[in-house]
Design a protein around this motif. Sequence first.
Motif, PDB file in Angstrom:
ATOM      1  N   HIS A 437       0.843  -1.192   0.000  1.00  0.00           N
ATOM      2  CA  HIS A 437       0.000   0.000   0.000  1.00  0.00           C
ATOM      3  C   HIS A 437       0.875   1.237   0.000  1.00  0.00           C
ATOM      4  N   GLU A 440       1.734   3.878   2.950  1.00  0.00           N
ATOM      5  CA  GLU A 440       2.275   3.405   4.224  1.00  0.00           C
ATOM      6  C   GLU A 440       3.789   3.636   4.232  1.00  0.00           C
ATOM      7  N   HIS A 575       2.689  -3.720   6.826  1.00  0.00           N
ATOM      8  CA  HIS A 575       1.732  -2.652   6.534  1.00  0.00           C
ATOM      9  C   HIS A 575       1.734  -1.643   7.683  1.00  0.00           C
ATOM     10  N   SER A 576       0.980  -0.557   7.506  1.00  0.00           N
ATOM     11  CA  SER A 576       0.704   0.361   8.603  1.00  0.00           C
ATOM     12  C   SER A 576      -0.730   0.830   8.440  1.00  0.00           C
TER      13      SER A 576
HETATM   14 ZN   LIG Z   1      -1.743  -1.728   4.125  1.00  0.00          ZN
END
Ligand SMILES: [Zn+2]
Length: 715
Positions: A437, A440, A575-576
């Motif tokens: 993503h 992030e 991820h974040s």
């Molecule tokens: Zn993510």
Amino acid sequence: MIVRRRWMAAATTAILISAALSHPGPAAARAAADATPITLTATETALVRVRLRDQAQLDRLVAAGVDLANRPRARDGRILADLVLTGAQLADLTAQGATATQIVQRAGDGSRHFAESVRAAQARTAAGLRAPGAGQRTTTAAAVDTLAVQQAYWWTTGGQTFLQAQVATTATDDPDVEITVSWRTADGATGSFPLYRFEDAGEYQYHYNLPQPVPSRPVQLTATSSLGGVSRVVTPALWPNATPPPLPAGYQKDFIDAYLTPVDIQARIKRLGRQYRDLVDVIDLPNKTQGYRRTAVAYLGDPAAAAVVVESVRFGDRGMNGVQVRTVDPGRRNRPLTVGYRDRVLTVSLATDTAGKTVSTTDEVAAAINARQPNRFRATVEDGSAGLPMPVAGPTRLDDGLQGTEVPAKPWTVQALRLGVHRDGSRVGVLAYSQEHAREWATPLVTLEFAERMLANARTDPATRELLEQVDIFVIPTVNPDGANYSFNDYNFQRKNLVNHCTGPARDPKNRNSWGVDVNRNYTVGSYFDGYVGASANCLSGTYAGTAELSEAESGNVIALAKAHPNIRFAMNVHSYGGYFMWPPGAYRADGRITLPRPSIDESTLFLNSARRIVGAIAQERGTVTWPSQTGPVADVLYSAAGNSADQLYYELGIFAWDFEVGNDRWNPTTGEWEGVGFQPPFDEAHGESQEYAGGLVELVRVARDHAAAEAATG
Ligand SMILES: [Zn+2]
């Protein structure tokens, strides 16, 4: 603000969202009175923590494809959700009973955000600790339920002890049952707090609380329900109760000085490959991405009145930026509609009637462009303009709208680092990959800090050297560089890649920040295409699954690397944000909430025990403890994510595949609130995340080494 609002109507009316904090109780009332109001202009976009009115409101938002940044959490009987919203959308929600509690981050460039977040922190008002749990409903129901304490954990961070419990009632269908937890500490202090009902996909899961501050180590906990149920007395357990080996003197770390764009990451990979030649291979992954490129586009006419959207077939950088388009009045009677292209100008000469008046409609103009210039241009009628008379307009310039100047406009080669003494497939493999993503930004900092720690310490620390002897490590710092370039240069909340699969009116440039495929919904197992929940067929949705499983270069690269190296047995998808540690199953079907198969008891034990070790290692850096309620299978602790990468790695390739959501909520003792850190926190916070989660990845390497050694010992 760097983001140009070229495609948007320029509304600047400020909407004041009042009552920023509205907890019950006198302390909270003071907080509400003192708090900085949450303001957002109608067209401004921000990441906002919102207290929703009820579950139905959340369900409507999800059905409408809202950009949900985090798992919604029950709190004070309402639901807290982090949403990416415009001011107008926030005003709508507020009118429907929702309350904004925190602007986590505004749209704009990073540096602007840093300044704002500093101001916001300074403006935060002192309000005293929130009083725990308000009055309990008197017991009137005849039926008595049974309560089971599923989890009760405590830990201490930053000098503050916290307690978290998860309790299930047998009265699963009663939405009004209230559960209260009472605790006692070793020195006799007592207290209580309410739990909140957690439902997912319409099904009761359990009651739980956000971690509650307690004065010292709790030794006793019981739960009671408004139906009269009482749990047995339990002793809360220490979480995670796992400590990594101490770092040796002289251990080198902190290789992260700033946020890194894909161009910076490319340079870092190259430097590591050069500096540690004996320990590193740089691998070019097989699928080049589209690159930081878009088609060039312009409105011909006035989008507020009557307009046709004209778009180049080729990318703007392929000679199409700056091409002009216009409609003209031929100035003569009885002329047909004609289209000509000469000297980089597309000219549409409108048809005229017997009186010499132009009579072509928007539809006729779009159709004529598509029929006569199909290799150069695509034209669609702007929403609301169908059948209207086409005005004389232009010339206007086509433009791809991309702002980035440091980014090469060509397909991008995604790269992986391979670290180890024996990079021949003879050792157990670990794969760490980040930035599926785009927004992030902290995630590549984690994987690059991890890689450099392993390399820099290999010559001086025998324990690190031993890990590199025994484990074959693969790192993909940025899976989605095109989206990341867009996030850094154009729209910081960009989540998806840069491939636009939309057709027809959805290609209108007003949608430019909503195009792209969600890379982590494009994999093959438990996918949208298989009927699983948590991805969308709408090309404008934040979780758009793509045109088919693995339709995208980015997802194909992750799987290609894993398949090419069958010694990879462990993987971490970084991820974040939110502070989660998760593993399969990551998706369920809508009908009956049937998840992908659960891991076996043995595998579940491995997932959980390893997770506790890794959570312990993360905590070693600055005390951040990932909550027990956020450690577990994705489908249980976050939400269903159809077609995510960890599920394909686990179910198809047999890899123990985890996910991090780095960026844990921070406890604010002044307000008594857990505060979200967002996708692009001030760099100090991102730096802290990179350090602690890199420590977690080092522990994952130890887990892999221990697992391989145990397997070898049992033959
Ligand atoms: Zn993510």
